[in-house]
Design an enzyme around this catalytic site. Sequence first.
Site, PDB file in Angstrom:
ATOM      1  N   PHE A 178       0.845  -1.199   0.000  1.00 16.87           N
ATOM      2  CA  PHE A 178       0.000   0.000   0.000  1.00 16.87           C
ATOM      3  C   PHE A 178       0.877   1.244   0.000  1.00 16.87           C
ATOM      4  O   PHE A 178       1.877   1.305   0.718  1.00 16.87           O
ATOM      5  CB  PHE A 178      -0.863   0.064   1.272  1.00 16.87           C
ATOM      6  N   ASP A 179       0.470   2.253  -0.751  1.00 17.47           N
ATOM      7  CA  ASP A 179       1.011   3.592  -0.568  1.00 17.47           C
ATOM      8  C   ASP A 179       0.326   4.160   0.690  1.00 17.47           C
ATOM      9  O   ASP A 179      -0.692   3.624   1.143  1.00 17.47           O
ATOM     10  CB  ASP A 179       0.682   4.426  -1.814  1.00 17.47           C
TER      11      ASP A 179
END
Length: 312
Positions: A178-179
Amino acid sequence: MAEPESTVINTSVKQKDPSEALVIAVTTRAIFNLEEEHKLYLEKGKEEYTRHQQANQDKPLPPGTAFAFIQAAQYVNEKILESNPAEKDLFDILVLSNNSPESGVRIINSAKHYGLEISKFCFVSDEDSTQYLKSHGVKLFLSADRIDVCNALRRGVSSALVFQQELQAPSTQLRVVFDGDAVLFSDETDQVFQKQGLEGAVQYERAMEAVPMGEGPLKAFAMHLGKIRKKFSQEKSPIRTYMVTARSGRDMGVRAIKTLREWGLAIDEAFFMDGAPKGPILAQIQPHIFFDDGLHNIQGAQDVGVPSAWVP
């Protein structure tokens, strides 16, 4: 009045309880490579497309971008059921398609050919098929159509746009990256950065250090993934989660870590890139899927063969 959906239950797999399972909906173009067929549909129309799909119904479609991700989720289910056959907190995969049921036979046959454990195939002739996501309890929606993704996000469903690409086959362990901002977290700091630059964003983060960040579009999915992850010890987990963010660890890392702690979301590894390209670290991780809101980061991931999903 919306067209009703036609749902085909896959009787060859064990049906899950959607109120307890982590339901993931994928469109046919996300899980299989249908680029040639889609081109035919756009150029020659629906009837020609349907004829083509019926004529090739016994020819399996090649895997698409989300294919390995779905396979890895299936592997996690196997590991969960090995340790507890009565467990209901499982991944539940359904395919959402704008195909008619007639042209959908090839989709069903392709899933069976690869041994994919898909519990339902939903064939929706309506333009906006995302209206059915909530009724199926969907927690993550992956599509190759931008309008679909935007509609699903508006309906409050964690969603991302997948891009078709040639992929390496990663390990069986489900790896999800995930960013941070605008994906796991809200885009509040991004907005400060746009208006006041890096110095303003750093000052804002320091002032807000004790205040958890708002929820991003993929928080709900990440939380449920984290819940399944907790069923295993760190050494034996078939799930590994990562956060790869453009934030610098020194100036802007503390609030991100405190927010995850406040949420009770354990991330296995976090990389604070301080604006450096994400491609090299993603090549090292070899995730099944990488979620980011920046198209330049998606491009960088695609360049190193990492399956990517854009959160617009």
